[in-house]
Design a protein around this motif. Structure first.
Motif, mmCIF file in Angstrom:
data_model
loop_
_atom_site.group_PDB
_atom_site.id
_atom_site.type_symbol
_atom_site.label_atom_id
_atom_site.label_comp_id
_atom_site.label_asym_id
_atom_site.label_seq_id
_atom_site.Cartn_x
_atom_site.Cartn_y
_atom_site.Cartn_z
ATOM 1 N N ASN A 214 0.840 -1.199 0.000
ATOM 2 C CA ASN A 214 0.000 0.000 0.000
ATOM 3 C C ASN A 214 0.878 1.254 0.000
ATOM 4 O OD1 ASN A 214 -1.873 2.054 0.470
ATOM 5 N ND2 ASN A 214 -3.168 0.730 1.716
ATOM 6 N N LYS A 215 1.383 1.604 -1.184
ATOM 7 C CA LYS A 215 2.313 2.731 -1.305
ATOM 8 C C LYS A 215 1.678 4.059 -0.888
ATOM 9 C CE LYS A 215 2.332 1.410 -5.598
ATOM 10 N NZ LYS A 215 2.690 1.202 -7.020
ATOM 11 N N ILE A 216 0.366 4.206 -1.124
ATOM 12 C CA ILE A 216 -0.315 5.456 -0.768
ATOM 13 C C ILE A 216 -0.314 5.650 0.741
ATOM 14 C CG2 ILE A 216 -2.488 6.715 -0.840
ATOM 15 C CD1 ILE A 216 -1.098 6.465 -3.546
ATOM 16 N N GLN A 217 -0.717 4.622 1.471
ATOM 17 C CA GLN A 217 -0.778 4.743 2.927
ATOM 18 C C GLN A 217 0.611 4.859 3.537
ATOM 19 O OE1 GLN A 217 -3.208 1.763 4.776
ATOM 20 N NE2 GLN A 217 -3.250 2.801 6.734
ATOM 21 N N ILE A 218 1.573 4.118 2.988
ATOM 22 C CA ILE A 218 2.954 4.216 3.487
ATOM 23 C C ILE A 218 3.464 5.641 3.316
ATOM 24 C CG2 ILE A 218 5.339 3.511 3.047
ATOM 25 C CD1 ILE A 218 4.250 0.698 2.423
ATOM 26 N N ALA A 219 3.258 6.217 2.128
ATOM 27 C CA ALA A 219 3.744 7.573 1.869
ATOM 28 C C ALA A 219 3.023 8.604 2.719
ATOM 29 C CB ALA A 219 3.579 7.895 0.385
ATOM 30 N N ASP A 220 1.702 8.471 2.853
ATOM 31 C CA ASP A 220 0.930 9.435 3.646
ATOM 32 C C ASP A 220 1.376 9.436 5.105
ATOM 33 O OD1 ASP A 220 -0.449 10.070 1.377
ATOM 34 O OD2 ASP A 220 -2.357 9.175 1.995
#
Length: 337
Positions: A295-301
Motif C-alpha cells: 500500500n504505497k499510498i498509505q505508506i507515503a501518507d
C-alpha cells in the motif's frame, strides 16, 4: 507583486487568517481555507520563499535518500517510485519541496543535509553501509523517517511482511500444497523484508504442524530477475521435491518464470508460484502472478505525516506496519480440486 494584505482586502479576512491558510497552519474551517486559497490562485499569489525562510529559519526543503543497491530497478520499483510520488504530493501540500541527497559525491549525508539546510529527511531505501551515519544524522537532531529500512532511532513505515507471508502460506496450504519452497532475497539487520517474510512463512508451517525442509530454502544475491533465475537454478538442482514456491518478491518470481520457460517446467502445472510486490509485469506474465500489492499510498501518507510531526517536535511512533493487499491470479494450482 500580490501580498497577503491584497488577499485580505479582497476576501475580507484578516492578514493573520490569510497567512494561516497559505501556510496550512492554525484552525480554520475548510470553507474559509478554500476561499482564501481560491482567491490567492485567482490573484496570482506566489510565496516569497526567501522571506519566508528568513522569518521561519526554515528552508522548506526535505532531503531524499534513495539507493538502488541490489535491486537495479531505480524508481521503476513497484513500491519505492510510488511512495516517492505520493510523498512528494503530500509534502508539497504542507509547503515543502524535495531535494536528493547523494552518496556519490565526496561528502557525507550529514554534511550534504547541512549544506542544503534541509528541514528533514525521508529515507526511501538506504545502503546498509550508510546506516550508522544515518543514525547519527537522527541523533544530531535532524528529523527523519524511513519507508523500508530500520535505522536506529528513526521512525519507520513499512509493510507488515511477516503477517503477509503468513497469509500467503496459508493460501498455498488451502490449495493443498504441503511441500513448499522459499526463495529469499538478500537481507541484513536493517533491510529485513526477506527475513520477515521467511519468518512468516516458517511460522505458518509450524502452526499448521508441517515440518520445513531446509533444502527448500535458497537466498538470492540480488533482488532482480537474474538473481531469481540463478537462485532458483541452485534450489532446483538441489531439490525438486516441492509443488509450490514462495518468492520474497516479484522480480525473483519472474526470474523463476524465465528459468521455467527455458527448462520446460510448467507453472502452475508442476510448480505453483507466489510473489510479493505486484510489479507491473506480474499481471502480464503468463500465467498471471499471484502476489501481494504493498500500500504505497498509505505508506507515503503516514511517512509524510510522521515527518511533519517530527519537524514540529511532536513525538512519533517507532514503527508503523501496513498490511499488503493479496492479489490472486493464475500462478497457483489448486491440488484439492
Amino acid at each position: 507583486m500580490v501580498t497577503i494584505y491584497d488577499i485580505a482586502e479582497k476576501t475580507g479576512f484578516s492578514a493573520p487568517t490569510i497567512s494561516k491558510a497559505l501556510n496550512s497552519t492554525g484552525r480554520l474551517s475548510r470553507s474559509t481555507r478554500d476561499k482564501i486559497l481560491a482567491a490567492a490562485r485567482e490573484m496570482g499569489y506566489e510565496t516569497n520563499m526567501t522571506a519566508k525562510a528568513l522569518v521561519t529559519k526554515k528552508s522548506f526543503l526535505i532531503g531524499v535518500i534513495f539507493e538502488d543497491n541490489k535491486m537495479f530497478t531505480g524508481f521503476e520499483h513497484p513500491l519505492f517510485g510510488g511512495v516517492l510520488n505520493r510523498f512528494r504530493s503530500q509534502i508539497e501540500i504542507a509547503g515543502y519541496d524535495l531535494i536528493f541527497l547523494s552518496r556519490k559525491f565526496d561528502v557525507s549525508y550529514l554534511n550534504h543535509a547541512k549544506f542544503r539546510s534541509v528541514d528533514g529527511v525521508v529515507i526511501i531505501n538506504a545502503h546498509e553501509d550508510d546506516v550508522p551515519l544515518l543514525s547519527r544524522l537522527h541523533r544530531e537532531g535532524m528529523p527523519c523517517v524511513s519507508t523500508n529500512d530500520y535505522i536506529p532511532g528513526v521512525p519507520t513505515v513499512l509493510s507488515d511482511n511477516e503477517k503477509d507471508a503468513y497469509r500467503g502460506t496459508e493460501y498455498l496450504l488451502e490449495k493443498g500444497h504441503r511441500k513448499i519452497a522459499f526463495l529469499g532475497g538478500p537481507g541484513s539487520e536493517y533491510a529485513a523484508a526477506s527475513t520477515e517474510r521467511f519468518r512468516g512463512f516458517r511460522k505458518c508451517l509450524e502452526d499448521k504442524g508441517i515440518a520445513f525442509d531446509e533444502n527448500l530454502y535458497e537466498e538470492c544475491k540480488f533482488w532482480d530477475m537474474n538473481g531469481g533465475y540463478d537462485g532458483f537454478a541452485r534450489l532446483y538442482a538441489r531439490s525438486q521435491d516441492f509443488t509450490a514456491l514462495f518468492c520474497a518478491d516479484d522480480m525473483l518470481a519472474l526470474g523463476v518464470v524465465t528459468y521455467a520457460e527455458h527448462h520446460g517446467i510448467q507453472i502452475p502445472g508442476q510448480i505453483s508460484l507466489l510473489g510479493y510486490d505486484d510489479d507491473r509485469s506480474a499481471a502480464f506474465c503468463r500465467p498471471g502472478l499471484t502476489t501481494f500489492r504493498q500500500n504505497k499510498i498509505q505508506i507515503a501518507d503516514l511517512a509524510a505525516e510522521i515527518l511533519m510531526q517530527h519537524i514540529a517536535g511532536i513525538p512519533c511512533p517507532e514503527t508503523v506496519r501496513i498490511p499488503a493487499e493479496f492479489i490472486q491470479r493464475e500462478s497457483v494450482r489448486d491440488l484439492t480440486a
